[in-house]
Motif scaffolding. Structure first.
Motif, short mmCIF file in Angstrom:
data_model
loop_
_atom_site.label_atom_id
_atom_site.label_comp_id
_atom_site.label_asym_id
_atom_site.label_seq_id
_atom_site.Cartn_x
_atom_site.Cartn_y
_atom_site.Cartn_z
N ALA A 125 0.80 -1.19 0.14
CA ALA A 125 0.08 0.10 0.07
C ALA A 125 1.02 1.37 -0.08
O ALA A 125 0.42 2.19 -0.85
N PHE A 126 1.86 1.30 0.77
CA PHE A 126 3.05 2.30 1.05
C PHE A 126 3.58 2.78 -0.60
O PHE A 126 3.74 3.92 -0.83
N VAL A 127 4.04 1.76 -1.27
CA VAL A 127 4.46 1.81 -2.62
C VAL A 127 3.60 2.44 -3.30
O VAL A 127 4.06 3.07 -4.16
N ASN A 128 2.33 1.71 -3.45
CA ASN A 128 1.47 2.00 -4.54
C ASN A 128 0.68 3.48 -4.29
O ASN A 128 0.40 3.98 -5.23
N PHE A 129 0.35 3.67 -3.02
CA PHE A 129 -0.24 4.81 -2.84
C PHE A 129 0.52 6.08 -2.62
O PHE A 129 -0.07 7.31 -2.45
N ILE A 130 1.64 5.92 -1.93
CA ILE A 130 2.57 7.23 -1.40
C ILE A 130 3.55 7.17 -2.54
O ILE A 130 3.98 8.18 -3.07
N LEU A 131 4.40 6.05 -2.38
CA LEU A 131 5.97 6.28 -3.24
C LEU A 131 5.88 6.42 -4.44
O LEU A 131 6.14 7.59 -5.26
N LEU A 132 5.04 5.81 -5.30
CA LEU A 132 4.98 5.75 -6.64
C LEU A 132 4.09 7.10 -7.04
O LEU A 132 4.36 7.69 -8.19
N PRO A 133 3.17 7.46 -6.48
CA PRO A 133 2.56 8.85 -7.10
C PRO A 133 3.37 9.65 -6.93
O PRO A 133 3.36 10.77 -7.77
N VAL A 134 4.30 10.03 -5.97
CA VAL A 134 5.25 10.95 -5.40
C VAL A 134 6.19 10.71 -6.53
O VAL A 134 6.56 12.07 -7.31
N LEU A 135 6.84 10.11 -7.03
CA LEU A 135 7.69 9.65 -7.89
C LEU A 135 7.28 9.94 -9.24
O LEU A 135 7.94 10.57 -10.20
N SER A 136 5.97 9.78 -9.53
CA SER A 136 5.30 9.93 -10.84
C SER A 136 5.22 11.53 -10.98
O SER A 136 5.30 11.94 -12.27
N VAL A 137 5.39 12.40 -10.14
CA VAL A 137 5.30 14.00 -10.23
C VAL A 137 6.87 14.16 -11.06
O VAL A 137 6.55 15.14 -11.76
N LEU A 177 3.88 11.35 -16.34
CA LEU A 177 3.77 10.33 -17.55
C LEU A 177 3.68 8.97 -17.03
O LEU A 177 3.20 8.03 -17.86
N ALA A 178 4.01 8.86 -15.74
CA ALA A 178 4.16 7.29 -15.22
C ALA A 178 3.04 7.30 -14.63
O ALA A 178 2.51 6.17 -14.00
N PHE A 179 1.90 8.13 -14.36
CA PHE A 179 0.84 7.93 -13.61
C PHE A 179 -0.15 6.96 -14.09
O PHE A 179 -0.84 6.22 -13.20
N PRO A 180 -0.31 6.86 -15.38
CA PRO A 180 -1.28 5.63 -15.77
C PRO A 180 -0.82 4.48 -15.38
O PRO A 180 -1.75 3.49 -15.02
N TRP A 181 0.55 3.96 -15.47
CA TRP A 181 1.00 2.79 -14.87
C TRP A 181 0.68 2.60 -13.17
O TRP A 181 0.53 1.56 -12.90
N VAL A 182 0.93 3.94 -12.62
CA VAL A 182 0.84 3.85 -11.05
C VAL A 182 -0.84 3.57 -10.86
O VAL A 182 -0.86 2.65 -10.07
N TYR A 207 -2.76 3.82 -20.79
CA TYR A 207 -2.13 4.94 -21.39
C TYR A 207 -3.14 5.37 -22.68
O TYR A 207 -3.10 6.47 -22.89
N LYS A 208 -3.50 4.25 -23.19
CA LYS A 208 -4.59 4.59 -24.27
C LYS A 208 -5.70 5.41 -23.94
O LYS A 208 -6.17 6.21 -24.51
N ALA A 209 -6.28 5.15 -22.79
CA ALA A 209 -7.34 5.74 -22.01
C ALA A 209 -7.00 7.10 -21.87
O ALA A 209 -7.73 7.98 -21.91
N SER A 210 -5.81 7.20 -21.07
CA SER A 210 -5.28 8.61 -20.64
C SER A 210 -5.16 9.54 -21.82
O SER A 210 -5.52 10.84 -21.92
N ALA A 211 -4.66 8.99 -22.87
CA ALA A 211 -4.14 9.66 -24.17
C ALA A 211 -5.74 10.28 -24.79
O ALA A 211 -5.73 11.19 -25.45
N ALA A 212 -6.62 9.25 -24.78
CA ALA A 212 -7.96 9.54 -25.31
C ALA A 212 -8.69 10.76 -24.64
O ALA A 212 -8.89 11.74 -25.25
N VAL A 213 -8.38 10.96 -23.21
CA VAL A 213 -8.83 11.80 -22.46
C VAL A 213 -8.15 13.10 -22.68
O VAL A 213 -8.84 14.36 -22.76
N VAL A 214 -6.96 13.19 -22.72
CA VAL A 214 -6.16 14.26 -22.95
C VAL A 214 -6.38 14.92 -24.52
O VAL A 214 -6.48 16.06 -24.34
N GLY A 215 -6.41 13.98 -25.19
CA GLY A 215 -6.73 14.34 -26.76
C GLY A 215 -8.21 15.11 -26.97
O GLY A 215 -8.31 16.16 -27.32
N VAL A 216 -9.12 14.38 -26.28
CA VAL A 216 -10.51 14.95 -26.39
C VAL A 216 -10.48 16.36 -25.60
O VAL A 216 -11.39 17.26 -25.90
N TYR A 217 -9.90 16.50 -24.27
CA TYR A 217 -9.89 17.61 -23.39
C TYR A 217 -9.33 18.69 -24.26
O TYR A 217 -9.75 19.91 -24.54
#
Length: 359
Positions: free
Chosen positions: A141-153, A158-163, A192-202
């Motif tokens: 839980a620490f890795v997935n909810f704290i560490l990785l989201p912070v590192l994705s900044v 760009l790493a957030f869809p994987w997170v 990443y496909k869903a995130s790209a679709a959201v960013v593109g449509v936005y």
């Protein structure tokens, strides 16, 4: 409805959700009034009654889901969580520098709160008198909810869809039913496909709306609108601006519908318990958007009182687009879990804004 047309004794079943918007609204309003009248104490009973209503109207092959938590468990958890919060606020007021330490401690505790909250929710949900369970741990839980989201900044998100993929795998891939672990084999590429679709449509819609708004304002100025005539000018501005306000208001719901439709289908279609159950989802962007937009308008124009009806409408739509393939083993599963867990984790997660929905 069950169809016995799958080989090896497996059968496909629809998820039937029979709750009605008005039926849940009545229950929700009564519970809200009783909670207000008792200064929040009845809230624990309200939560149990609301969940029992929604779970009890969810039916698969004639067997309903059950919510088994006890109100006193939840009340004790809430009081304990509230006590911790008041201590933190009091210490922060007396010694502001201690607030930093207090919130760092809270940050360190948040993975534990997430694990305990999910464990309490799963363990108090049953199907065919067999409780679910959750096997996630603090480190993951620490890795997935704290560490990785912070590192994705530091990757400019760009790493957030994987997170997000890892977070969903933690939430659903650590679930057990009758001792059988569910598996979730999702693909980062789909996120990443869903995130790209959201960013593109936005960007396309935001730019189009901005250009249209600017052009409309230019036409208004060119038409000789007189700002000195305040009433006429205000009416002209309102008539032209309100459609754009509505469009910008609808944009987040469109983006959410797009992402939710793509990701929920991907998650559900890749969630299974070996030789026990396989899930299928076929929600559409248009269908989800229709429900999301009408729900948003319902809540807006009822000043929030339409929330329970909106929740039922959403759950009904999701259930209607979800099927499950069951094996004969489902008829012989035995309960492996007791229900004596503390509700502190789940209630503290809500108090400290770390709550996570699994529905």
């Amino acid at each position: 409805m069950t169809t016995p047309d799958i080989p090896n004794g497996h059968r496909s079943a629809d998820i039937q959700f029979s709750a009605t918007p008005w039926g849940y609204t009545k229950l929700w309003l009564v519970n809200l009034l009783l909670t207000l009248a008792t200064l929040g104490i009845y809230g624990a009973w309200a939560k149990v009654r609301n969940n029992q209503y929604l779970y009890g109207h969810t039916n698969i092959e004639g067997h309903r889901l059950r919510y088994l938590a006890k109100p006193l468990q939840i009340l004790q958890g809430r009081l304990l969580a509230l006590g911790v919060l008041l201590i933190i606020m009091g210490v922060s007021y007396i010694e502001p520098m201690a607030a930093v330490v207090a919130y760092l401690i809270l940050l360190a505790l948040s993975p534990w709160l997430i694990v305990q909250g999910l464990k309490f929710t799963y363990r108090n949900t049953s199907y065919r008198n067999v409780r679910f369970d959750f096997k996630g741990n603090y480190i993951d839980a620490f890795v997935n909810f704290i560490l990785l989201p912070v590192l994705s900044v530091f990757t400019l998100l760009l790493a957030f869809p994987w997170v997000l993929k890892r977070i969903h795998q933690f939430m659903f891939g650590n679930c057990e039913y009758g001792g059988e672990r569910l598996t979730l084999n999702t693909s980062a590429g789909e996120y990443y496909k869903a995130s790209a679709a959201v960013v593109g449509v936005y960007f396309v819609l935001f730019i189009a709306l901005s250009l249209a708004f600017g052009g409309t304002m230019a036409l208004l100025a060119g038409a000789g609108a007189d700002p000195s005539d305040a009433e006429a000018f205000s009416q002209q501005m309102s008539a032209l601006i309100l459609p754009f306000i509505a469009a910008f208001y609808a944009l987040p719901y469109l983006l959410q519908a797009l992402f939710s439709a793509m990701i929920r289908n991907h998650i559900v279609n890749n969630l299974s318990a070996e030789d026990l159950a396989q899930f299928k989802s076929n929600i559409t962007v248009g269908g989800y958007l229709s429900v999301a937009m009408t729900n948003a308008l319902l809540i807006l124009f009822t000043l929030g009182l339409g929330y329970p009806a909106a929740k039922v409408r959403k759950m009904r739509y999701l259930a209607s687009k979800t099927q499950v393939e069951l094996s004969p083993r489902i008829d012989h599963m035995a309960n492996q879990v007791d229900g004596n867990d503390s509700a502190f984790g789940e209630e503290a997660a809500g108090v400290f804004d770390t709550d996570l929905s699994i529905i």
